[in-house]
Enzyme design. Structure first.
Site, short mmCIF file in Angstrom:
data_model
loop_
_atom_site.label_atom_id
_atom_site.label_comp_id
_atom_site.label_asym_id
_atom_site.label_seq_id
_atom_site.Cartn_x
_atom_site.Cartn_y
_atom_site.Cartn_z
N TYR A 98 0.84 -1.21 0.00
CA TYR A 98 0.00 0.00 0.00
C TYR A 98 0.87 1.25 0.00
O TYR A 98 0.41 2.34 0.34
CB TYR A 98 -0.93 0.00 1.22
CG TYR A 98 -2.00 -1.07 1.18
CD1 TYR A 98 -3.00 -1.03 0.21
CD2 TYR A 98 -2.03 -2.10 2.11
CE1 TYR A 98 -3.98 -2.01 0.16
CE2 TYR A 98 -3.01 -3.08 2.07
CZ TYR A 98 -3.99 -3.03 1.10
OH TYR A 98 -4.97 -4.00 1.06
N TYR A 480 -11.03 -1.21 -0.78
CA TYR A 480 -11.18 -0.74 0.60
C TYR A 480 -9.93 -0.05 1.14
O TYR A 480 -9.96 0.49 2.24
CB TYR A 480 -11.60 -1.90 1.51
CG TYR A 480 -10.49 -2.59 2.25
CD1 TYR A 480 -9.60 -3.42 1.59
CD2 TYR A 480 -10.30 -2.38 3.61
CE1 TYR A 480 -8.58 -4.06 2.27
CE2 TYR A 480 -9.28 -3.01 4.30
CZ TYR A 480 -8.42 -3.85 3.62
OH TYR A 480 -7.40 -4.45 4.31
N ARG A 481 -8.85 -0.02 0.35
CA ARG A 481 -7.58 0.49 0.88
C ARG A 481 -6.67 0.64 -0.32
O ARG A 481 -6.56 -0.29 -1.12
CB ARG A 481 -7.04 -0.56 1.82
CG ARG A 481 -5.89 -0.21 2.69
CD ARG A 481 -5.77 -1.34 3.69
NE ARG A 481 -4.57 -1.28 4.49
CZ ARG A 481 -4.19 -2.25 5.31
NH1 ARG A 481 -4.92 -3.34 5.42
NH2 ARG A 481 -3.10 -2.13 6.02
C1 EUG Z 1 -4.16 -9.05 3.82
C2 EUG Z 1 -5.41 -8.71 4.23
C3 EUG Z 1 -5.85 -7.44 4.00
C4 EUG Z 1 -5.06 -6.53 3.35
C5 EUG Z 1 -3.81 -6.87 2.98
C6 EUG Z 1 -3.36 -8.13 3.22
C7 EUG Z 1 -3.68 -10.37 3.97
C8 EUG Z 1 -2.68 -10.76 3.18
C9 EUG Z 1 -8.06 -7.75 4.75
O1 EUG Z 1 -7.06 -6.98 4.33
O2 EUG Z 1 -5.55 -5.31 3.11
C10 EUG Z 1 -2.44 -12.07 2.79
#
Ligand code: EUG
Length: 535
Positions: A98, A480-481
């Site tokens: 991110y 969502y991100r």
């Molecule tokens: C994960 C889960 C997330 C995310 C980034 C990584 C898990 C990685 C639910 O959100 O935003 C395997």
């Protein structure tokens, strides 16, 4: 005071000339100590995004500050206002995929909160919460709870180096029953852009003992305003913790066919939505993701183009897994666990070809057992970094996240999988993904992996991820991100009411931060001063 010499390739922030920049740096040094202010490459370059996605200086910071206290952060914010310095505040900087610790606006001064503000301020066993500073990571929170002797369980994320405070602010989720982190944060201390300090909720009451116990208070709940925003700098947070269960049992369920995904999702929702028998969010992973946690791509295929069917077959056979693998855990006294596990087993075994194991029945020494073991730890609040092996899937691997949210239905899962797999194959980029099924939503977490040392691989993966976002948005799937480089595109998709959300966000931004100094551009929220300037 010694003159601090900026690096030769210094990138200045917008609207700031070298002289103004120098006076700001000197003022920062005077306020927090010159040993906590750095402009040289040796100190600043380690904050570059570890998974760089663009060429050049687009996300290049100018300096880094290491505040040691809330008062330091207040002083920094006041100086930044005076000199129009954009600050990029972050906790540990490990939000990999991110954007890491890289700023959205080139020339920003990094505010590495976690460098020195890394204390666990409180652990209360009876009321089951902890209070943390930004620099506490999952590994150290786990240790602190263990050392305190408190019988509490933390909710780790996939990798242990992230910050519970930072992850919560970014809407992260984990895998224990408390998984949706924002549901359990309670009571924040926030430095606002004018340098004042806000304590949220019950923290507004002098002497209240409920700051970290009750999310309300009088008037609007504002903690959400500091999540994924640039409205303030959170310097401490209460995080409620689940009392450690007496026992637990983890399971893995393997499904042979790509097409089983819809049935898996439709089986999951009714088991999950009442919080029993699925007490925590299960994950549904594809075998490529599991393979990347325990092997390299070259082991399965070294030809051109996307992974062929034989590679998937080989993974499934050698790792003793299915194409999709569901991992989860039941908690409680053993008699209850046994009832729940039986309900779960029966429900999923109705899908032809499904295979069910628990940590007690899985064959020791197999990859299946190893992968289940890593999930068992996370699901029991023991942080690890087992999945970080995906960064070795091929040399120099880094990744984006493409993370749409939708209803947890079989149709939605099938549609998302079909789109994402088709587009990934067309770009010759592996599809690695896991679905996480919350109570009424699912996160589809895809990791488009690229070669960070190869400009073409980076550009192609960025282009593909943009296409995934477009394709998803057409069907109503919202991200969502968002990574820095994707934030504006994603914000654009939240378009209802002629971008009512954006206009609302901008009005709050301008009211709270009129000089636009806090994380400009975060989540596509631009302050008036920098809006529409093509930054
Ligand atoms: C994960 C889960 C997330 C995310 C980034 C990584 C898990 C990685 C639910 O959100 O935003 C395997």
């Amino acid at each position: 005071m010694t003159i601090i010499e900026p690096a030769a390739g210094l990138v200045l922030p917008p609207d700031v000339d070298e002289e103004a920049f120098r006076s700001a740096i000197l003022a920062f040094a005077e306020a927090i100590g010159e040993e906590n202010v750095h402009v040289d490459d040796e100190h600043v370059r380690p904050y570059d995004d570890r998974f760089p996605v663009t060429e050049g200086d687009e996300f290049r910071p100018s300096a880094v500050l290491w505040p040691g206290s809330t008062e330091d952060v207040q002083a920094i914010v006041r100086i930044a206002n005076e000199h129009l310095i954009p600050l990029h505040a972050f906790s540990t900087g490990m939000n990999l995929g991110y954007g890491g610790s890289a700023p959205r606006v080139a020339g920003s001064v990094l505010l590495h909160l976690g460098k020195r503000m890394n204390r666990v301020l409180e652990i209360d066993e009876r009321l089951a919460y902890a209070v943390v500073e930004p620099g506490v990571d999952y590994a150290s929170l786990y240790r602190a709870v263990q050392e305190s002797g408190a019988k509490l369980m933390i909710d780790p994320t996939e990798l242990d180096w992230g910050s519970p405070l930072g992850n919560t602010l970014d809407h992260g989720v984990g895998y224990t029953p408390y998984a949706a982190h924002a549901m359990w944060r309670c009571g924040m201390e926030v430095v606002l852009a004018d340098g004042s300090v806000l304590r949220t909720g019950m923290g507004g009451m002098p002497n209240s003992d409920a700051w970290h116990l009750y999310q309300g208070g009088l008037g609007p709940s504002v903690e959400g305003l500091f999540e994924q925003s640039n409205y303030g700098i959170c310097t401490r947070m209460g995080i409620q913790l689940m009392p450690a269960p007496p026992e637990s049992l983890s399971f893995v369920i393997s499904f042979e066919n790509e097409e089983d995904l819809a049935a898996i999702m439709d089986t999951t929702l009714p088991l999950r939505i009442g919080m029993a028998p699925l007490q925590a969010a299960p994950i549904v992973r594809n075998v490529t993701f599991d393979a990347a946690c325990v092997s390299t791509r070259g082991h399965w295929y070294d030809g051109e183009g996307p992974l062929p069917d034989e590679a998937y077959r080989a993974m499934m056979t050698e790792l003793d897994l299915g194409y999709w693998n569901v991992y989860g855990t039941c908690y409680g006294p053993r008699w209850l666990i046994d009832r729940y596990v039986e309900m779960i087993r029966e429900a999923y075994l109705a899908i032809p070809g499904a295979r069910f194991d628990t940590t007690e029945t899985v064959t020791p020494g197999t990859r299946r057992a190893e992968l289940l073991g890593a999930r068992d730890q996370l699901n029991n609040g023991i942080p690890n970094r087992h999945s970080s092996a995906v960064f070795d899937w091929f040399p120099n691997a880094g990744h984006f996240f493409y993370a749409p949210v939708s209803a947890p239905s079989g149709d939605d899962a099938a549609a998302q999988f079909a789109d994402t797999k088709r587009i990934s194959d067309a770009y010759e980029i592996d599809y690695l993904a896991q679905f996480i099924i919350g109570l009424r939503e699912m996160h589809h977490i895809c990791l488009p992996l690229f070669d960070t040392a190869d400009a073409d691989s980076r550009a192609r993966t960025l282009e593909m991820t943009r296409e995934l976002i477009r394709a998803g948005a057409e069907r109503g799937y919202g991200i969502y991100r968002a990574h820095n480089v994707l934030a504006d595109q994603v914000a654009e998709t939240y378009s209802f009411g002629d971008h009512a959300q954006r206009r609302f966000n901008e009005r709050i931004k301008d009211a709270l931060d009129p000089n636009g100094i806090l994380n400009p551009g975060k989540s596509g929220i631009w302050p008036a001063r920098l809006r529409g300037r093509g930054l």
